[in-house]
Structures are given as C-alpha cells and as structure tokens.
Scaffold this motif. Structure first.
Motif, mmCIF file in Angstrom:
data_model
loop_
_atom_site.group_PDB
_atom_site.id
_atom_site.type_symbol
_atom_site.label_atom_id
_atom_site.label_comp_id
_atom_site.label_asym_id
_atom_site.label_seq_id
_atom_site.Cartn_x
_atom_site.Cartn_y
_atom_site.Cartn_z
ATOM 1 N N GLY A 248 -26.218 -53.796 -23.654
ATOM 2 C CA GLY A 248 -25.648 -53.911 -24.999
ATOM 3 C C GLY A 248 -26.562 -53.340 -26.066
ATOM 4 N N GLY A 249 -27.880 -53.425 -25.836
ATOM 5 C CA GLY A 249 -28.836 -52.962 -26.843
ATOM 6 C C GLY A 249 -29.302 -51.539 -26.660
ATOM 7 N N LEU A 250 -28.915 -50.911 -25.537
ATOM 8 C CA LEU A 250 -29.386 -49.552 -25.256
ATOM 9 C C LEU A 250 -29.011 -48.548 -26.348
ATOM 10 C CD1 LEU A 250 -30.944 -47.864 -23.212
ATOM 11 C CD2 LEU A 250 -28.784 -47.428 -22.006
ATOM 12 N N TYR A 378 -16.987 -42.420 -39.924
ATOM 13 C CA TYR A 378 -16.280 -42.387 -38.641
ATOM 14 C C TYR A 378 -17.234 -42.567 -37.467
ATOM 15 C CZ TYR A 378 -12.855 -41.279 -35.091
ATOM 16 O OH TYR A 378 -12.013 -41.373 -34.006
ATOM 17 N N PHE A 379 -18.349 -41.830 -37.457
ATOM 18 C CA PHE A 379 -19.180 -41.937 -36.255
ATOM 19 C C PHE A 379 -19.973 -43.240 -36.200
ATOM 20 C CE2 PHE A 379 -22.389 -39.332 -38.675
ATOM 21 C CZ PHE A 379 -23.501 -40.129 -38.513
ATOM 22 N N ILE A 380 -20.292 -43.828 -37.355
ATOM 23 C CA ILE A 380 -21.003 -45.115 -37.316
ATOM 24 C C ILE A 380 -20.066 -46.230 -36.851
ATOM 25 C CG2 ILE A 380 -22.091 -46.889 -38.757
ATOM 26 C CD1 ILE A 380 -23.476 -44.694 -40.293
ATOM 27 N N MET A 381 -18.834 -46.252 -37.352
ATOM 28 C CA MET A 381 -17.880 -47.268 -36.910
ATOM 29 C C MET A 381 -17.498 -47.074 -35.442
ATOM 30 S SD MET A 381 -17.583 -49.346 -39.326
ATOM 31 C CE MET A 381 -18.123 -49.345 -41.034
ATOM 32 N N SER A 382 -17.411 -45.824 -35.005
ATOM 33 C CA SER A 382 -17.123 -45.561 -33.591
ATOM 34 C C SER A 382 -18.241 -46.087 -32.709
ATOM 35 C CB SER A 382 -16.954 -44.052 -33.364
ATOM 36 O OG SER A 382 -15.859 -43.554 -34.067
ATOM 37 N N ASN A 383 -19.478 -45.842 -33.135
ATOM 38 C CA ASN A 383 -20.632 -46.317 -32.381
ATOM 39 C C ASN A 383 -20.647 -47.840 -32.294
ATOM 40 O OD1 ASN A 383 -24.241 -45.709 -32.551
ATOM 41 N ND2 ASN A 383 -22.902 -46.082 -30.841
ATOM 42 N N MET A 384 -20.355 -48.509 -33.418
ATOM 43 C CA MET A 384 -20.332 -49.974 -33.440
ATOM 44 C C MET A 384 -19.242 -50.528 -32.529
ATOM 45 S SD MET A 384 -21.057 -50.918 -37.433
ATOM 46 C CE MET A 384 -22.706 -50.842 -38.128
ATOM 47 N N MET A 385 -18.070 -49.904 -32.557
ATOM 48 C CA MET A 385 -16.953 -50.371 -31.727
ATOM 49 C C MET A 385 -17.277 -50.232 -30.244
ATOM 50 S SD MET A 385 -13.012 -48.976 -31.569
ATOM 51 C CE MET A 385 -13.539 -47.313 -31.148
ATOM 52 N N LEU A 386 -17.785 -49.077 -29.849
ATOM 53 C CA LEU A 386 -18.112 -48.856 -28.446
ATOM 54 C C LEU A 386 -19.208 -49.807 -27.974
ATOM 55 C CD1 LEU A 386 -18.068 -44.949 -28.513
ATOM 56 C CD2 LEU A 386 -16.427 -46.416 -27.327
ATOM 57 N N GLN A 387 -20.191 -50.056 -28.834
ATOM 58 C CA GLN A 387 -21.303 -50.936 -28.459
ATOM 59 C C GLN A 387 -20.840 -52.384 -28.332
ATOM 60 O OE1 GLN A 387 -24.682 -50.508 -31.030
ATOM 61 N NE2 GLN A 387 -26.013 -51.764 -29.777
ATOM 62 N N CYS A 388 -20.025 -52.844 -29.269
ATOM 63 C CA CYS A 388 -19.574 -54.247 -29.272
ATOM 64 C C CYS A 388 -18.665 -54.569 -28.100
ATOM 65 C CB CYS A 388 -18.835 -54.566 -30.567
ATOM 66 S SG CYS A 388 -19.905 -54.733 -31.974
ATOM 67 N N ALA A 395 -21.492 -45.272 -26.118
ATOM 68 C CA ALA A 395 -22.181 -45.749 -27.319
ATOM 69 C C ALA A 395 -23.605 -45.211 -27.383
ATOM 70 C CB ALA A 395 -22.194 -47.279 -27.356
ATOM 71 N N THR A 396 -24.280 -45.186 -26.230
ATOM 72 C CA THR A 396 -25.642 -44.665 -26.169
ATOM 73 C C THR A 396 -25.670 -43.168 -26.448
ATOM 74 O OG1 THR A 396 -26.275 -46.368 -24.572
ATOM 75 C CG2 THR A 396 -27.701 -44.433 -24.720
#
Length: 468
Positions: A248-250, A378-388, A395-396
């Motif tokens: 999750g933290g990677l 867009y890319f920050i919210m996408s990253n957050m969604m994939l990580q969560c 996400a990595t």
C-alpha cells in the motif's frame, strides 16, 4: 457512546452519506493542515533567505533529505492507512489495529536508523545531496538537526494518515496545524532574536514536529476519540502484514523517494548556472508545494472515502467520488495557477527582494509550472484512487512517473542542449507525460469498477428474487 458503536456510526457515515458533503467535511481539515504545513515551509524559506542567497540555497539542498524522511513516513503511513480504511470497510477492527501499530513502531525504528547513519556520515551525505563548497556549512548545520528529529518525524506521518484513514480528519488537522503555527512563531525568534541563523530554523522545525507528534499520539492512544487504539501489544512481526503495508505504501515510497533523487538532480543541474539558480528553484519548489497542497488536502479527504467504500463493495461511490474530486480540484488549480502566473515576479521578490537574477529565473520557472497545474488534478486523483484500492503496481508506476520516469531523464539531458531554459522546462514536460500515463492507467481501472458494480447489482437482484 461505546467505542464499537462509534465505529458502526462511522461505517454508516462513510458508506451512506452523499459524496459531495462527505468529502467536503473530510477535506476541509486536511486542506487546512496542508496549507499550514506549506505556509510554514515557505516561512522557513523566507526567514532563511534573509540570511543570504547561500543560506536560501542550502534549504533547497536539504529539501531532498526531508523528502527522504517523508518517503519513509509516507510508506508506512499511507501503506497502513490504505489497509486500515479497507479493513474498516470490511468491519475488521482488530486487523486494522494491528496494521496501525505495526506501521507506527516500524517507522520509528527506520527513523532512528536514518538518524544514526546520517550523523555518522553527515559530511558525505550533504555533499551527495548537491551542496557546493559555498553552501556546505549552511547545509551541514541545517541537516544535523533535521536528522535528530527523524524518528518522530517519520512516525508523525503514520499518526496523521491513520486518523485521516479512519475518517477523523479534524484530529489530524489539529495536530499538524499546532506544530505548523508553532514553527512560524519560533523561526524568527531562533534565527534572529537568538542569533542562531540557519541552525535556528532547523531547531524550530524539529521542536514543532515534536509538538505535533505529542498531540497526534494523544489522539491515537485514546478509544474515547473513536480512533483505533495504538498499542505495543498489537504489533505483529508477520510477513503478510508487512507485505500489505509495503504494498500500500510503495507508491508513496516511489513518489517521495524519487522526489528526493529528483531534488538532487535539480540542484546539480542548476549548479553550472550559479547559486542564484539553485536559490530560485528552491523558492519555486516551496511556492508550488503551497499551491498544490490545497488540492492534495482535498484529495486526502477523498482517500478514506475511496478505501472505505471499496472495502464495503460500494464501487459506484468510488467512481462518483473520483470524478467529483477531479472536477473540483481542476477548478481550484486553474484559479490558483492563473493568479500565480500573473504575480510570479512579485512572489519571488517576497523572498529575495533586490536579487534580480533570482527573481528572473524563479518567475519564469513558476509561470511554466503554473501553466500545467490544471492537469495535475487528474493524475494525482488517479494515483490516490489506485493506491487506496490496493492497485499497487499501476499506482507505483504512476507515482514514479512525474519525478522519476519522465523528470529525471529530461533534467539530466535537456540542460546540456539548451542551457538554463532546459532546467525550467523539465517539470512542465514531465507533467504532460504523466497526465497521458494517468489517463491510460485510470480508464482501465474505472471500467473494472463499473463491471464490478454491475455484477454486484445483479447479485443483489437475484437475492431479492430469492427472498421474494
């Protein structure tokens, strides 16, 4: 209200409250805490810059060390937080407690290792970060005290993200804001009144972080606040648990770790163009962090909603919350970017008034980065969604994209061909590439969520027919 009743009430709140109001309620405290953090970062830069261009550049050099400390903290903080929110969505409170406690005590251990090895090899560390002979004495003084605070600074990120992941954003805000406001107060006292110079700025930072640590720890210890109890007895040295936390933290480790490397590359690329270029880019980085912090704070209101509802199999709410956050954050960044674009020279003059070269370089870099701000939503919210949602691989990849896959090659190559403009263009070029990657990765996952939601509705309809 008993603790289990509070947990049940929180579950229903996170999975049933209308998305816009829920995210707004969770986002306002995180936006406030992010803005205060950015303000005290800028205040630190402002007060240190009054000591001269070399001191201002030293803060830019040590920024990469602080990014490394953040990388460790965010790895365990975001890693455990994403696990916690999904586990709470599945109503597995004990497993969530074990994830939190394991991440907390491990982060302190890693912070202690950074402290020991950092002080043992301080001169080599600061030189490796890009300090020139003129900057070295300032950077060494600043780094020494930052390293002393590393153990509880890393733990701070775990405590902060833990509270946010549980939907207790107000407590997280209170802890972070208290330290941030204290830092702004202590900076001028230690730097000027006590005559401690750049050492005073570092001491003010670590003392303020210690105060935040104490407050956040208090809120994490008491079940009376409805938060998960942080206990040593809940620590588990178990491979599967560490695997889930690290998985999750990677993305955060890659994002922050590569940001540290990118910061060193930026300093080294600026060095041939003088200390003024290093100082200018250091100031621009802090200003951009302030601009983006409001949007990141808004996104952090989205993360627990995303994790909770994904764990509860409310895939429709995950999709709805993602698009709501993309639209709102794009509007926010467009507005902030336009304002900063217009007043870029005045902003740089606040930090280095009278230094025409720093203002000229910094204003050009700031305007170029502001032009790309709306796309970051867009890319920050996408990253957050994939990580969560536990999609660690995409996400990595996305987290590594902006400062790693795209920025590092550009910053290492472009300045050799076109000089200083190559340094200024490197970040905007990498942002364009990262948005394209985000569209590719997120569209596939959004289609998957819609299929899962359709399957679940079908299953519910069948159960309804059976019961009927």
């Amino acid at each position: 209200m008993e603790w289990h009743e509070m947990q049940d009430a929180k579950y229903h709140q996170m999975t049933e409250t209308p998305i816009p109001g829920l995210i707004a309620r969770l986002a306002v405290p995180t936006i406030c805490s992010m803005l205060i953090t950015s303000i005290y970062n800028m205040a630190d830069t402002y007060f240190v810059s009054q000591l001269g261009t070399d001191a201002s550049a030293a803060v830019g050099v040590i920024f990469s060390l602080m990014a490394l400390i953040q990388a460790v903290g965010f790895t365990f903080g975001i890693g455990s937080s994403t696990c916690v929110s999904r586990l709470l969505g599945q109503r597995k409170q004990q497993a969530a407690c074990e994830s939190l406690s394991t991440a907390f005590f491990t982060s302190i251990a890693f912070g202690a290792l950074m402290l020991v090895f950092g002080l043992l090899f301080l001169e080599e560390l600061v030189s490796a970060l890009g300090a020139t002979p003129e900057i070295l004495p300032y950077a060494r003084d600043y780094a020494r005290y930052i390293l002393i605070g590393a153990p509880y600074m890393t733990a701070n990120f775990v405590l902060n993200t833990s509270l946010r992941g549980q939907g207790s954003a107000f407590y997280a805000m209170f802890g972070i804001m208290s330290g941030g406001i204290l830092n702004i107060i202590l900076d001028p006292i230690f730097i000027f009144s006590f005559g401690m110079g750049i050492r005073g700025a570092a001491i003010a930072t670590v003392l303020s972080q210690l105060v935040s640590f104490g407050i956040l720890l208090y809120f994490n210890l008491g079940e009376r606040h409805g938060s998960l109890p942080l206990r040593l007895k809940n620590y588990r040295f178990r491979f599967s648990l560490y695997r889930d936390i690290v998985k999750g933290g990677l993305p955060s480790l890659c994002r922050q770790g590569i940001a540290s490397i990118a910061s060193v590359a930026l300093v080294r690329s600026c060095a041939p163009f003088g200390v003024e270029a290093i100082s200018a880019m250091s100031i621009v980085n802090r200003v951009m962090l302030f601009i983006v912090s409001a949007m990141i704070g808004f996104g952090q209101g989205f993360q627990p909603v995303c994790g909770f509802n994904y764990g509860a199999r409310r895939y429709d709410r995950v999709v709805e919350s993602f698009w709501f956050c993309v639209k709102v954050s794009a509007l926010l960044l467009t507005t902030l970017g336009a304002v900063m674009f217009l007043i870029a020279p005045q902003v740089l003059a606040l930090f280095r008034e009278g230094d025409a070269r720093v203002i000229s370089i910094g204003a050009a870099a700031l305007r170029m980065q502001c032009a790309m701000l709306p796309a970051q939503s867009y890319f920050i919210m996408s990253n957050m969604m994939l990580q969560c949602t536990g999609r660690s691989a995409p996400a990595t990849l996305l987290a590594a994209g902006r400062q790693g896959l795209f920025f590092l090659p550009v910053i290492c190559i472009l300045p050799h061909f076109i000089g200083l403009p190559g340094v200024l263009l490197s970040q905007p070029i990498s942002d364009v590439c990262c948005v394209l990657l985000a569209v590719l990765l997120s569209r596939r996952f959004l289609r998957e969520l819609k299929l899962l939601d359709a399957d679940q509705r079908e299953e519910q309809a069948r159960w309804g027919e059976v019961e009927g």
